[in-house]
Scaffold this active site. Structure first.
Site, PDB file in Angstrom:
ATOM      1  CG  MET A  93      31.756  41.207  41.123  1.00 24.66           C
ATOM      2  SD  MET A  93      29.987  41.565  41.003  1.00 24.66           S
ATOM      3  CE  MET A  93      30.010  42.888  39.803  1.00 24.66           C
ATOM      4  CG  ASP A 141      35.533  36.817  35.417  1.00 25.78           C
ATOM      5  OD1 ASP A 141      35.925  37.979  35.335  1.00 25.78           O
ATOM      6  OD2 ASP A 141      36.218  35.849  35.061  1.00 25.78           O
ATOM      7  CD  GLN A 172      36.622  34.574  40.004  1.00 31.05           C
ATOM      8  OE1 GLN A 172      37.830  34.648  39.869  1.00 31.05           O
ATOM      9  NE2 GLN A 172      36.050  33.606  40.708  1.00 31.05           N
ATOM     10  CD1 TRP A 205      40.836  39.973  40.211  1.00 36.22           C
ATOM     11  CD2 TRP A 205      43.035  39.673  40.571  1.00 36.22           C
ATOM     12  NE1 TRP A 205      41.145  38.660  39.942  1.00 36.22           N
ATOM     13  CE2 TRP A 205      42.474  38.446  40.149  1.00 36.22           C
ATOM     14  CE3 TRP A 205      44.392  39.730  40.858  1.00 36.22           C
ATOM     15  CZ2 TRP A 205      43.237  37.293  40.004  1.00 36.22           C
ATOM     16  CZ3 TRP A 205      45.154  38.586  40.717  1.00 36.22           C
ATOM     17  CH2 TRP A 205      44.577  37.379  40.283  1.00 36.22           C
ATOM     18  CG  PHE A 253      41.075  32.072  39.025  1.00 28.95           C
ATOM     19  CD1 PHE A 253      41.323  32.701  40.232  1.00 28.95           C
ATOM     20  CD2 PHE A 253      41.951  32.310  37.972  1.00 28.95           C
ATOM     21  CE1 PHE A 253      42.418  33.557  40.386  1.00 28.95           C
ATOM     22  CE2 PHE A 253      43.047  33.159  38.110  1.00 28.95           C
ATOM     23  CZ  PHE A 253      43.285  33.778  39.318  1.00 28.95           C
ATOM     24  CB  SER A 254      35.831  32.206  36.134  1.00 24.80           C
ATOM     25  OG  SER A 254      35.948  33.545  36.543  1.00 24.80           O
ATOM     26  CG  ASP A 308      38.321  31.102  33.180  1.00 31.51           C
ATOM     27  OD1 ASP A 308      38.584  31.007  34.388  1.00 31.51           O
ATOM     28  OD2 ASP A 308      38.694  32.049  32.470  1.00 31.51           O
ATOM     29  CD  GLU A 363      41.350  36.186  31.062  1.00 32.87           C
ATOM     30  OE1 GLU A 363      42.052  36.070  32.059  1.00 32.87           O
ATOM     31  OE2 GLU A 363      40.774  37.253  30.771  1.00 32.87           O
TER      32      GLU A 363
END
Ligand code: FRU
Length: 553
Positions: free
Chosen positions: A122, A124, A140, A148, A187-188, A252, A311
Site C-alpha cells: 500500500m 498513498d 494505492q 510497488w 494512481f492517486s 494527482d 506529487e
C-alpha cells in the site's frame, strides 16, 4: 488437485490475482461452473460471479499461485466486508468479519491503531470521503506482492475513522500491466461531490510505463462509483494534453467547486521546465478542462537539491486562508539529509492566483515518514491521512504486507498562521485511555498496547527513551529549544530535528514502531516508522514538564 467445499450466497463474487503455473475449478452438483485451466505466466486478475446459493467445490493445484483472494456478497459487503481466502495444500482458510481483525492483531509486529492493508503493498491514501455516517478510505494498492507495482485502489470503510472494514478492490489499471511487463495504473486522486451531490473520483492513470523516471504518459480520469460504492462503474478520461514545458509528471488531481470563480478548479502535481510545480485548471462542466497557469513553481534550489516534480498537491481553504501542501519527489534537504518531505504554504487565492503570505515554505513534518498526505473537508473540519514511508527503510522480509497510514489528523492554522495538525477527534474518542502508573519516578513498564505520552510545561531537558529488552526502540530529546528523534536504524547521517522554541506541549504516540510527535499546538510534527524493536517493554521519561502516559488500543 486439492479440493474444498465452500458455501456461496447467490450473487457472491470471488476475486483473485494469480500467477501461473496453476489452475482452479469451481463446480456445483458435479457440474463445472467456472474454470481457469491454466493461469497466465504473469500475474492476472480473475473474477467469478456465483448465481445459485449453496455449496460449491473449489479445486486448485498450487496454493502459491494465488497472490491475493477474497469473496464477498455485494448485497452485504458494506456491513460485512470481504472474506479473505488463503489457499494451502489441502484447505482454503476463509476469514470473515471479526476473524479478520483478530488475525491482523495476531501479527505481533503489525501496528494496532494505524490502518494497514491485510496483505501486499500500500502507498498513498486516496479518494477520502464521508458518505452519511460512513468514512471511505481508498489507497494505492498492489495486489500481487509486497512491492510497488501496477496500481489499484484498495478500499476500506469505517464508522469512526478508527475501526476499518476491508472492502473489494475498487479501481483497476486500464490494461494488464503485468502482461506488458510495465508499471503504471490507477494512481492517486481525490473524491469530489458535484453540486448535485454526486460522488466521483478524479485520478491519474499512468499509461503502461517502461521506465520509472521518464518517458511515461499520465492522463486524468473520472471514476464514478456503483450505487453500493463497491466498484468504479463508469470511467471517463477528461484531460490528456500537458501544457508546454510540462514533461511526463502530470498527476494527482484535486478538484473543488470554487465559489469565487463560480466554476470547478483542479490542481495537479507536475514540473515546468524541470522545476517542481502545481498546475491550476478550470472547468465549467467537469469534462472540459482549461489550463489556467501555474499555481506554484518551486524556487530553483529545489531542483538543484534533486526535486523532480510535485506529487499529491493538496489545496484547500481553512480558517479564512488557503493552504497548499505538496511533496517534492526526489528532493533531499542538504542541511539534515532528510528526503520525502512535505511542505506547506499559507496565503490567499484571488482571481485564480495563489499569493503566499511568505515565500518560506513550512516543513510539515520533520520525521520524513509522513508523505502523500491527502485531506478533505467534512462538517467544518479538514481531516488528513498520510502514508508512513520513505523508501529508505523497508519492512523486514517475510511481512505479509507493506505500508501503514498515519492516524487521521485534523488541520488548522494557529495565531501565527502556521499549519497545525493533531489527531482527529474520532481518534481521541476511540482510543481506550488507561493511565499508566510509574513504577519508579519517570519509569513505566509497557505492555503490548500503543502508548500516548503527553507533556505540559518546560520541555527543555526532556528525554524520552523506550527500549525492548534493553535495545533502543525510540528516543526523543528536547534540548536547546530543539526536538529530535532517534530510531535504532539511524546511523547519524540524517538529522531528524525541529526547532520548538517557546513550546510547552508535546505529545508522542507510539504503535509498534510508528512514532507520531505533535508539539507546539501541532505546528511541529514529526512522524517516523521504525521496523526494529517495535515492542518496547520499558519507557523512561526525564522531564521538568508535567507528564502523563496512557496505554492505547
Ligand atoms: C506518491 C505517488 C503519487 C502517485 C502514486 C503512485 O507516493 O508517487 O504521485 O500518484 O504515488 O502510486
Amino acid at each position: 488437485m486439492a479440493k474444498a467445499t465452500v458455501s456461496f450466497a447467490s450473487g457472491e463474487r470471488l476475486e483473485f490475482w494469480a500467477v501461473g503455473p496453476g489452475a482452479v475449478t469451481i463446480s456445483q452438483y458435479g457440474e463445472t461452473l467456472w474454470s481457469v485451466p491454466a493461469f497466465e505466466a504473469h500475474p492476472s486478475y480473475y473474477s467469478y460471479h456465483h448465481r445459485e446459493a449453496g455449496s460449491v467445490v473449489v479445486e486448485w493445484d498450487r496454493p502459491e499461485a494465488f497472490l491475493w483472494a477474497y469473496s464477498y456478497d455485494p448485497a452485504t459487503v458494506a456491513e460485512a466486508g470481504i472474506k479473505l481466502w488463503e489457499f494451502s495444500t489441502d484447505e482454503i482458510l476463509i476469514r470473515a468479519g471479526k476473524e479478520i481483525g483478530t488475525w491482523l492483531r495476531s501479527d505481533p509486529q503489525r501496528p494496532r491503531i494505524h490502518f494497514s492493508p491485510c496483505r501486499n503493498w500500500m502507498n498513498d491514501p486516496v479518494g477520502l470521503c464521508r458518505m452519511g455516517d460512513c468514512w471511505h478510505l481508498f489507497y494505492q494498492f498492489h495486489p500481487c506482492g509486497g512491492d510497488w507495482g501496477p496500481m489499484h485502489w484498495g478500499h476500506a470503510t469505517s464508522p469512526d475513522l478508527f475501526n476499518w472494514t476491508h472492502m473489494p478492490v475498487f479501481l483497476h489499471p486500464e490494461q494488464n500491466l503485468w502482461r506488458l511487463g510495465a508499471t503504471g495504473g490507477a494512481f492517486s486522486g481525490n473524491a469530489f461531490e458535484d453540486r448535485d451531490g454526486r460522488l466521483m473520483f478524479f485520478y491519474t492513470e499512468r499509461l503502461p510505463a517502461y521506465d520509472l523516471f521518464k518517458g511515461y504518459r499520465e492522463i486524468q480520469k473520472i471514476a464514478r462509483p456503483d450505487r453500493r460504492m463497491i466498484k468504479a462503474a463508469s470511467i471517463s478520461t477528461v484531460l490528456e494534453q500537458r501544457p508546454e514545458g510540462v514533461e511526463h509528471d502530470f498527476r494527482d488531481p484535486k478538484v473543488w467547486w470554487d465559489e469565487a470563480a463560480g466554476a470547478y478548479r483542479m490542481v495537479l502535481g507536475a514540473s515546468i521546465h524541470g522545476d517542481p510545480a502545481v498546475l491550476l485548471y478550470g472547468s465549467e462542466d467537469l469534462r472540459e478542462w482549461k489550463y489556467l497557469g501555474p499555481l506554484f513553481r518551486a524556487p530553483p534550489f529545489f531542483r538543484e537539491q534533486g526535486a523532480r516534480a510535485v506529487e499529491c498537491p493538496d489545496f484547500f481553504p481553512i480558517d479564512g486562508k488557503w493552504v497548499l501542501i505538496m511533496g517534492l519527489v526526489g528532493h533531499c534537504d542538504p542541511g539534515s539529509g532528510r528526503h520525502n518531505l512535505l511542505y506547506g504554504l499559507v496565503g490567499d487565492f484571488v482571481d485564480d492566483r495563489f499569493i503566499p503570505d511568505s515565500d518560506a515554505l513550512q516543513l510539515l513534518d520533520f520525521g520524513s515518514d509522513y508523505y502523500a498526505m491527502q485531506s478533505f473537508a467534512t462538517d467544518g473540519r479538514q481531516i488528513a491521512f498520510a502514508w508512513l514511508f520513505n523508501w529508505e527503510f523497508r519492512k523486514p522480509a517475510g511481512s505479509p504486507y507493506s505500508g501503514e497510514l498515519s492516524l487521521p489528523r485534523q488541520l488548522s492554522l494557529d495565531a501565527r498562521n502556521r499549519i497545525c495538525m493533531r489527531p482527529a477527534d474520532e481518534v481521541e474518542e476511540a482510543l481506550t485511555h488507561a493511565p499508566l502508573s510509574s513504577a519508579e519516578p519517570g519509569r513505566y513498564v509497557l505492555d503490548d498496547a500503543s502508548i500516548d505520552i503527553r507533556l505540559n510545561g518546560t520541555l527543555d531537558g526532556t528525554r524520552i527513551t523506550a527500549t525492548e529488552a534493553g535495545q533502543l526502540s525510540f528516543s526523543i530529546v528536547v534540548e536547546d529549544q530543539s526536538i529530535s528523534v532517534q530510531l535504532p536504524q539511524d546511523d547519524g547521517s540524517i538529522r531528524y530535528a525541529a526547532a520548538i522554541a517557546g513550546a510547552t506541549d508535546l505529545r508522542v504516540i507510539h504503535d509498534k514502531g510508528i512514532v507520531e510527535i505533535f508539539a507546539d499546538g501541532g505546528a511541529v510534527c514529526g512522524t517516523r516508522r521504525n521496523y526494529l524493536n517495535v515492542r518496547p517493554d520499558d519507557l523512561v521519561i526525564l522531564s521538568k514538564a508535567h507528564v502523563s502516559v496512557f496505554s492505547g488500543g
